[in-house]
Write a protein that holds these residues in place. Sequence first.
Motif, PDB file in Angstrom:
ATOM      1  N   THR A 180       5.528  12.352  53.489  1.00  0.00           N
ATOM      2  CA  THR A 180       5.618  12.316  52.032  1.00  0.00           C
ATOM      3  C   THR A 180       4.994  11.040  51.483  1.00  0.00           C
ATOM      4  OG1 THR A 180       7.854  11.341  52.121  1.00  0.00           O
ATOM      5  CG2 THR A 180       7.692  13.743  51.949  1.00  0.00           C
ATOM      6  N   LEU A 183       1.188  11.559  51.672  1.00  0.00           N
ATOM      7  CA  LEU A 183       0.771  12.486  50.621  1.00  0.00           C
ATOM      8  C   LEU A 183       0.832  11.808  49.253  1.00  0.00           C
ATOM      9  CD1 LEU A 183       2.557  15.773  51.758  1.00  0.00           C
ATOM     10  CD2 LEU A 183       0.113  15.271  51.842  1.00  0.00           C
ATOM     11  N   ALA A 187      -2.120  11.585  46.567  1.00  0.00           N
ATOM     12  CA  ALA A 187      -1.940  12.219  45.259  1.00  0.00           C
ATOM     13  C   ALA A 187      -2.092  11.220  44.127  1.00  0.00           C
ATOM     14  CB  ALA A 187      -0.572  12.889  45.199  1.00  0.00           C
TER      15      ALA A 187
END
Length: 236
Positions: A180, A183, A187
């Motif tokens: 996470t 990511l 992002a």
Amino acid sequence: MPRPAALSPDASPEHTEAVDECCVPRTPGGYDEVFDARFARKLARRYERRGPTKPEQVVIDFASSLGLTGATVLEVGGGIGEIQLELLRRGAAHTTNLELSRQYEPEAARLARTAGRQASVTRLVGIDIAVDPASVAAADIVVLNRVVCCYPDYDRLLSASAALARRAVVFSHPPRTLLTRALGVLANAGMRLTRHTYRGFVHPPQAMVDVLARHGFAADYRRRAGLWAVVGAVRS
């Protein structure tokens, strides 16, 4: 509050370090540009075809376990309002939705109208309870599904939610893992490249639970739901 489109890493177990303050949206427009009408239509289509997502269903199950008959629900960042509609079907008396993106409103109104629940739903746009918790009435249950990770200051947001919850607070968050966090970096980098001011956050899970404990809530309900973790806390 909107649904997250990005997640971000943090630098220490005590604090979430994602972006400088200048990069965090200061007005609803910062969310409108990411959580737009197209995004809302996509969520609505998915809900109408397949029902609640896994995290939504876990949130619904926790709230239902408390007994919903006659209960009031405040959802922070409820998007199109699908959780609220499900809770109303299970006996809740009234729901209030707070949003910082106005783009959800047409789809939310349509879904409520289709379900025959217009009179049971109040929707308010532009109210940030972390800044002004007194602007919203208390409710039996406060819901924050996929919302805390969209907000830079989890302490203020969860503290305000606890102050408004008579019985329980339930929220979901991304587990703090290498995946996470990686990511999140990608992002948020994409947000910068496209000149969006929105950023996502991976806040420390135990620190969020500690905020609720500080306000008198016992977080004994913890479940994984796909890529999300759900925490349910009851006023002790």
